[in-house]
Design an enzyme around this catalytic site. Structure first.
Site, PDB file in Angstrom:
ATOM      1  N   TYR A  23     -39.518 -32.281 -27.725  1.00  0.00           N
ATOM      2  CA  TYR A  23     -38.381 -32.396 -26.794  1.00  0.00           C
ATOM      3  C   TYR A  23     -38.299 -31.170 -25.881  1.00  0.00           C
ATOM      4  O   TYR A  23     -38.125 -31.289 -24.663  1.00  0.00           O
ATOM      5  CB  TYR A  23     -37.101 -32.552 -27.616  1.00  0.00           C
ATOM      6  CG  TYR A  23     -35.838 -32.781 -26.821  1.00  0.00           C
ATOM      7  CD1 TYR A  23     -35.560 -34.025 -26.251  1.00  0.00           C
ATOM      8  CD2 TYR A  23     -34.901 -31.762 -26.654  1.00  0.00           C
ATOM      9  CE1 TYR A  23     -34.388 -34.236 -25.536  1.00  0.00           C
ATOM     10  CE2 TYR A  23     -33.730 -31.967 -25.946  1.00  0.00           C
ATOM     11  CZ  TYR A  23     -33.475 -33.211 -25.394  1.00  0.00           C
ATOM     12  OH  TYR A  23     -32.312 -33.414 -24.685  1.00  0.00           O
ATOM     13  N   LYS A  74     -38.577 -30.980 -21.812  1.00  0.00           N
ATOM     14  CA  LYS A  74     -37.474 -30.489 -20.977  1.00  0.00           C
ATOM     15  C   LYS A  74     -37.867 -29.235 -20.188  1.00  0.00           C
ATOM     16  O   LYS A  74     -37.337 -28.981 -19.109  1.00  0.00           O
ATOM     17  CB  LYS A  74     -36.236 -30.235 -21.845  1.00  0.00           C
ATOM     18  CG  LYS A  74     -35.654 -31.519 -22.467  1.00  0.00           C
ATOM     19  CD  LYS A  74     -35.276 -32.543 -21.403  1.00  0.00           C
ATOM     20  CE  LYS A  74     -34.595 -33.770 -21.953  1.00  0.00           C
ATOM     21  NZ  LYS A  74     -34.280 -34.760 -20.913  1.00  0.00           N
TER      22      LYS A  74
END
Ligand code: NAP
Length: 246
Positions: free
Chosen positions: A154, A158
């Site tokens: 993740y 990002k």
């Protein structure tokens, strides 16, 4: 603030995306409400917007699929004649520490969170360049800036969003198109509901304003970045996190 602008919001059936789509419509934008699995919720949002006198339409597309992302942007162009605002909001988590993280958990998160944004930008790029106007808003996370144990996939997606945003900003700045990223902290949605109350309390200790974030905190920031008032802001990452870890 967004009167007659056309916006595409990915993952807009629920959570932050839903709030962004509703807020944009409230400010006068025509909104394409993208969803993947949440058909009913997307349709109910469109009904809500229309009932309030706004304009919206729902469209199913898995943004990780290049052809489906193309279909989404083509649909928006056919429906409303232009796309002024793209919000790449769709995102998932598949958390685990490296020892337990499977290859497919990494690939899936990168494919939806990062490649999904690429796929949508790819298809609005030329139309926005030609019309010499555009607002691209990509959903990053404080985790993309600071990293987080248990979120290698993740955090990478990002952080990638931030690099992509700055690069698009540099490519399109002279064409009237801005690109910015929002880095939310802890916002109350399905994504964060899974956390225990104990974990949420521990999180509160690190939040300067002593409350968890609301979807409206992100939606209002997105509306400002999408508006003409933000024409001199590009390539930026706006933290909306209540002063987390200041
Ligand atoms: P959420 O409540 O779990 O909603 C996720 C949204 O992403 C849903 O609308 C979902 O659509 C959509 N989505 C997932 N896979 C998709 C795909 N393949 N194609 C199209 N749409 C897809 O999450 P959220 O909290 O609102 O998060 C929204 C964004 O903010 C994400 O990018 C997330 O990483 C970011 N963010 C959230 C927080 C937070 O604290 N909540 C913090 C930092 C960043 P369907 O239901 O239709 O499949």
């Amino acid at each position: 603030m967004l009167k007659d602008k056309v916006a595409v919001v990915t993952g807009a059936g629920r959570g932050i995306g839903r709030a962004i789509a509703k807020t944009f419509a409230g400010y006068g934008a025509k909104v394409v409400v993208n969803y993947n699995g949440s058909e009913e919720r997307a349709n109910s949002l469109v009904a809500e917007i229309k009932e309030a006198g706004g304009e919206a339409v729902a469209y199913k597309a898995n943004v990780a699929d290049f052809a489906e992302a193309e279909g989404l942007i083509k649909f928006a162009l056919e429906q409303y004649g232009r796309v002024d605002i793209l919000v790449n909001n769709a995102g998932i988590t598949k958390d685990n520490i490296m020892l337990g993280m499977k290859e497919e958990d990494f690939d899936q998160v990168i494919n939806i969170n990062l490649k999904g944004a690429f796929n949508c930008i790819k298809h609005v790029y030329r139309p926005m360049m030609k019309q010499k106007y555009g607002r691209i808003i990509n959903m990053s996370s404080v985790v993309g800036i600071e990293g987080n144990a248990g979120q290698i996939n993740y955090a990478a997606s990002k952080a990638g969003i931030i690099g992509m945003t700055k690069s698009v900003a540099k490519e399109l700045g002279s064409r009237g198109v801005t690109a910015n990223a929002i880095a939310p902290g802890f916002i109350k949605t399905d994504m964060t509901d899974a956390m225990s109350d104990k974990m949420k309390d521990a999180m509160l200790d690190h939040i300067t304003v002593k409350r968890l974030g609301e979807v409206s905190d992100i939606a209002e920031t997105a509306a400002f970045l999408a508006s003409d008032k933000a024409s001199y802001i590009t390539g930026q990452v706006i933290r909306v996190d209540g002063g987390m870890s200041l």
